[in-house]
Design an enzyme around this catalytic site. Structure first.
Site, PDB file in Angstrom:
ATOM      1  CG  LEU A 131      -1.815  -1.228   1.385  1.00 15.59           C
ATOM      2  CD1 LEU A 131      -2.683  -1.085   2.633  1.00 15.59           C
ATOM      3  CD2 LEU A 131      -2.682  -1.447   0.153  1.00 15.59           C
ATOM      4  N   GLY A 158      -1.724   6.520  -2.206  1.00 11.26           N
ATOM      5  CA  GLY A 158      -2.917   6.449  -3.069  1.00 11.26           C
ATOM      6  C   GLY A 158      -3.947   5.493  -2.477  1.00 11.26           C
ATOM      7  CG  HIS A 159      -3.156   1.275  -2.200  1.00 11.19           C
ATOM      8  ND1 HIS A 159      -1.817   1.095  -2.426  1.00 11.19           N
ATOM      9  CD2 HIS A 159      -3.797   0.616  -3.196  1.00 11.19           C
ATOM     10  CE1 HIS A 159      -1.645   0.334  -3.493  1.00 11.19           C
ATOM     11  NE2 HIS A 159      -2.823   0.037  -3.990  1.00 11.19           N
ATOM     12  CE  LYS A 193      -0.904   3.791 -10.926  1.00 14.00           C
ATOM     13  NZ  LYS A 193      -0.762   2.694 -11.632  1.00 14.00           N
ATOM     14  CB  SER A 213       2.374  -1.397  -5.749  1.00 11.85           C
ATOM     15  OG  SER A 213       1.234  -1.017  -5.017  1.00 11.85           O
TER      16      SER A 213
END
Ligand code: PAF
Length: 283
Positions: A33, A36-37, A149, A186
């Site tokens: 993570l 963004g997550h 994204k 990631s």
């Protein structure tokens, strides 16, 4: 915070939440993570009584020569971050529990999944829609949060939800960038320092393209795409695609198109990065 591995246990938990009148928000992830997550989890937290984060590196969305084995994983760190953000439950299944060895049912969207990443990663979106449908059936979410994204993924999932009547509201969360402009992913963990600094070109060309199209209209699109490609190659990027499509149909734009998705996939070294921007063009 609960941690569950078994699909049936997640479904039982979700059913008991529903019976007690609680709403559920799901954040599907493949783990490792980043900010963004965490922004997706924050949105989920604001929306629902119960927040479920799934962490599953889904094998069916990776092609045979892709990075399934080396995809970055760090469950300990992920679970700490989830707990800090107020997640109620992490679902972290094993692949063999998500896919029976003789599984023969898949979910496939057949239109929006064809161009862009669908063209260069055959089978990818079938893997995504199949696992997301499974997660929806297990977590029974009222809301599910996805990042912009993965703009094409978001459109494909919204279409699946519409076409198959899933009782879930899909929430689109804005793309988050590093200070440099690089979109958080990631897979940025694979980049060397040099590749990372060169990859900054992607957000720069997308920004410039957006400004040019907003100012001058769709007629300048061919020149804009050419100059994007030129700058990316100059920075050492190997282009998979740089394309502009109608943002709702993912078809080639026409003179009448006003809402464009400019999307790109570019390799720096062995790492494939994607990025995009949505542009309202002057009509
Ligand atoms: O965007 C992702 O991380 C994945 O494609 C998703 C939605 C979790 C499905 O595996």
């Amino acid at each position: 915070m609960k941690i569950l591995k078994a699909p049936a246990e997640l479904q039982a938990f979700a059913l008991s939440c529903k019976r007690s009148g609680k709403t559920i928000a799901l954040v599907p992830t493949m783990g490792f993570l980043h900010a963004g997550h965490l922004a997706l989890i924050d949105i989920a937290r604001q929306k629902a009584d119960v927040v479920i984060v799934s962490i599953f590196v889904n094998p069916t969305q990776f092609g045979p020569n892709e990075d399934l084995e080396r995809y970055p994983r760090d469950f300990e760190r992920d679970s700490k971050l989830c707990a800090e953000r107020g997640t109620d439950l992490i679902f972290v299944p094993n692949p063999e529990d998500m896919y029976c060895s003789d599984a023969s049912t898949f979910v496939e969207e057949t239109k929006l999944s064809q161009p862009l990443c669908g063209a260069s990663r055959p089978g990818h979106f079938r893997g995504v829609t199949t696992v997301v449908a499974k997660l929806f059936n297990l977590a029974l979410p009222d809301y599910a949060v996805f990042g912009m994204k993965d703009a094409q993924q978001l459109l494909v999932i919204k279409r699946m939800v519409r076409d198959l009547f899933f009782p879930v509201e899909i929430i689109a969360a804005p793309l988050i960038r590093e200070h440099s402009g690089l979109a958080l992913s990631s897979r940025n963990a694979y980049l060397s320092a040099d590749e990372k600094s060169r990859a900054v070109v992607l957000s720069r060309v997308l920004d410039a393209a957006g400004s040019a199209l907003r100012a001058n209209g769709i007629e300048v699109l061919p020149g804009v795409l050419e100059s994007m490609k030129h700058e990316i190659k100059n920075a050492g990027g190997k282009i998979d695609y740089v394309e502009a499509l109608d943002a709702s149909t993912l078809e080639s734009p026409t003179a009448k198109t006003v809402d464009l998705l400019i999307a790109l996939a570019v390799y720096f070294g062995k790492t494939r990065l994607i990025d995009n921007t949505f542009v309202w063009v002057k009509s």
